[in-house]
Design a protein around this motif. Structure first.
Motif, PDB file in Angstrom:
ATOM      1  N   ILE A  67       0.865  -1.178   0.000  1.00  0.00           N
ATOM      2  CA  ILE A  67       0.000   0.000   0.000  1.00  0.00           C
ATOM      3  C   ILE A  67       0.903   1.229   0.000  1.00  0.00           C
ATOM      4  CG2 ILE A  67      -1.918   1.167   1.152  1.00  0.00           C
ATOM      5  CD1 ILE A  67      -2.445  -1.518   2.644  1.00  0.00           C
ATOM      6  N   GLU A  68       1.003   1.855  -1.141  1.00  0.00           N
ATOM      7  CA  GLU A  68       1.960   2.958  -1.321  1.00  0.00           C
ATOM      8  C   GLU A  68       1.504   3.821  -2.488  1.00  0.00           C
ATOM      9  OE1 GLU A  68       4.271   5.538  -1.209  1.00  0.00           O
ATOM     10  OE2 GLU A  68       5.489   4.084  -0.087  1.00  0.00           O
ATOM     11  N   ASP A  69       1.372   5.111  -2.258  1.00  0.00           N
ATOM     12  CA  ASP A  69       0.849   5.989  -3.309  1.00  0.00           C
ATOM     13  C   ASP A  69       1.932   6.541  -4.236  1.00  0.00           C
ATOM     14  OD1 ASP A  69       1.591   7.386  -0.889  1.00  0.00           O
ATOM     15  OD2 ASP A  69       0.992   9.209  -1.934  1.00  0.00           O
ATOM     16  N   GLU A  70       3.180   6.568  -3.771  1.00  0.00           N
ATOM     17  CA  GLU A  70       4.235   7.103  -4.650  1.00  0.00           C
ATOM     18  C   GLU A  70       4.690   6.007  -5.610  1.00  0.00           C
ATOM     19  OE1 GLU A  70       7.203   9.595  -2.270  1.00  0.00           O
ATOM     20  OE2 GLU A  70       5.557   9.134  -0.894  1.00  0.00           O
ATOM     21  N   ARG A  71       4.411   6.265  -6.886  1.00  0.00           N
ATOM     22  CA  ARG A  71       4.645   5.225  -7.890  1.00  0.00           C
ATOM     23  C   ARG A  71       6.077   4.708  -7.909  1.00  0.00           C
ATOM     24  NH1 ARG A  71       0.378   4.394 -10.980  1.00  0.00           N
ATOM     25  NH2 ARG A  71      -1.235   5.979 -10.812  1.00  0.00           N
ATOM     26  N   LEU A 117       2.589  -1.314   4.496  1.00  0.00           N
ATOM     27  CA  LEU A 117       1.714  -0.144   4.576  1.00  0.00           C
ATOM     28  C   LEU A 117       2.503   1.146   4.764  1.00  0.00           C
ATOM     29  CD1 LEU A 117      -1.099   1.202   5.058  1.00  0.00           C
ATOM     30  CD2 LEU A 117      -0.918   0.444   7.428  1.00  0.00           C
ATOM     31  N   ASP A 118       2.361   2.038   3.772  1.00  0.00           N
ATOM     32  CA  ASP A 118       2.936   3.375   3.883  1.00  0.00           C
ATOM     33  C   ASP A 118       2.019   4.200   4.785  1.00  0.00           C
ATOM     34  OD1 ASP A 118       4.357   5.750   3.366  1.00  0.00           O
ATOM     35  OD2 ASP A 118       2.964   6.253   1.760  1.00  0.00           O
ATOM     36  N   LEU A 119       2.597   4.980   5.673  1.00  0.00           N
ATOM     37  CA  LEU A 119       1.751   5.724   6.619  1.00  0.00           C
ATOM     38  C   LEU A 119       1.091   6.947   6.006  1.00  0.00           C
ATOM     39  CD1 LEU A 119       3.532   5.662  10.097  1.00  0.00           C
ATOM     40  CD2 LEU A 119       1.505   4.405   9.363  1.00  0.00           C
ATOM     41  N   THR A 123      11.904   2.413   8.404  1.00  0.00           N
ATOM     42  CA  THR A 123      11.952   3.839   8.113  1.00  0.00           C
ATOM     43  C   THR A 123      12.526   4.082   6.720  1.00  0.00           C
ATOM     44  OG1 THR A 123      12.341   4.195  10.458  1.00  0.00           O
ATOM     45  CG2 THR A 123      12.717   6.065   9.019  1.00  0.00           C
ATOM     46  N   LYS A 124      11.859   4.944   5.966  1.00  0.00           N
ATOM     47  CA  LYS A 124      12.349   5.325   4.637  1.00  0.00           C
ATOM     48  C   LYS A 124      13.468   6.350   4.789  1.00  0.00           C
ATOM     49  CE  LYS A 124       7.885   5.081   2.268  1.00  0.00           C
ATOM     50  NZ  LYS A 124       6.855   5.917   1.645  1.00  0.00           N
ATOM     51  N   PRO A 125      14.471   6.358   3.957  1.00  0.00           N
ATOM     52  CA  PRO A 125      14.684   5.385   2.879  1.00  0.00           C
ATOM     53  C   PRO A 125      15.319   4.100   3.413  1.00  0.00           C
ATOM     54  CG  PRO A 125      16.442   6.998   2.887  1.00  0.00           C
ATOM     55  CD  PRO A 125      15.519   7.382   3.991  1.00  0.00           C
TER      56      PRO A 125
HETATM   57 CA    CA Z   1       3.100   8.157   0.684  1.00  0.00          CA
END
Ligand code: CA
Length: 228
Positions: free
Chosen positions: A10-14, A56-58, A106-108
């Motif tokens: 689940i991540e919106d940044e392509r 899951l991306d927050l 934690t990203k990255p």
């Molecule tokens: Ca995001």
């Protein structure tokens, strides 16, 4: 190898989503991507998709990742959840774990680290909601050490508890005597020892006696499993 494991990302940044997707496919996982919270919740609810893990991306455009996590757990879905977060604060991590997530990254991050975490979570099996393992009407609380069959409390010795917890964490999976020994005892037995059988007999007496549905099953010639 791992091709029975299907992961929902689940991540919106392509860019990030495709980076993760590629890494997981390379590690032989099947991957679906959801780019919004709403889409993700719908996908999780479709049982035939059968996800074994959720990434899951927050920060999503339509929903807070914490809310998604809480909703998934409120629906009784026990699939392990690994949170991906750009936020580096300890509070966020604690909040995520309290909402029912199992781990965070934690990203990255390096894809190798992500794959290692995924593997570790999949080894651990279904997520334990509030520390409670449940099979049918049998519940085992890993925090309070209480065991119930229906509303009847069951007193177990430390060893019995350890064996039952191990079996419940591996629901439906056949465990050999050696696997159970290795898990519950620090020392090695001689190969003629039937100590596992003795403990299984004790557990059966406490858990299954007087019940029509037997939870502890013998798999002839192989070992034991627990199942509803
Ligand atoms: Ca995001």
């Amino acid at each position: 190898m791992n091709n029975t494991n299907k992961i929902l990302v689940i991540e919106d940044e392509r860019k990030i989503a495709s980076f993760i997707r590629r890494g997981l496919i390379e590690a032989e996982y099947e991957v679906d991507v959801a780019t919004s919270g709403q889409e993700a919740l719908e996908m999780v609810q479709e049982e035939e998709k059968g996800y074994t893990l959720i990434l899951l991306d927050l920060m999503l455009p339509d929903m807070d990742g914490f809310d998604i996590c809480a909703k998934i757990r409120a629906d009784g879905v026990q699939t392990p959840i690994l949170i991906l977060t750009a936020r580096n604060s300890t509070e966020d991590k604690i909040k995520g774990l309290n909402m029912g997530a199992d781990d965070y990254l934690t990203k990255p991050f390096a894809i190798g680290e992500l794959v290692a975490r995924v593997k570790a979570l999949l080894r651990r099996g279904p997520s334990v909601v509030d520390g409670i393992l449940k099979i049918g009407d049998l519940t085992l609380n890993t925090k309070t050490y209480e065991v119930y069959r229906g509303d009847k409390m069951i007193e177990l010795s430390q060893k019995e508890f350890a064996i039952l917890e191990y079996m419940m964490r591996n629901e439906g999976i056949v465990l050999t005597r050696t696997m159970i020994e290795d898990h519950a005892w620090d020392y090695e037995f001689d190969s003629f020892s039937n100590v596992v059988d003795v403990y299984i007999r004790l557990l059966r007496k406490k858990i299954d006696d007087g019940h029509k549905n037997k939870i502890i099953r013998t798999v002839r010639g192989v070992g034991y499993k627990v199942k509803t």
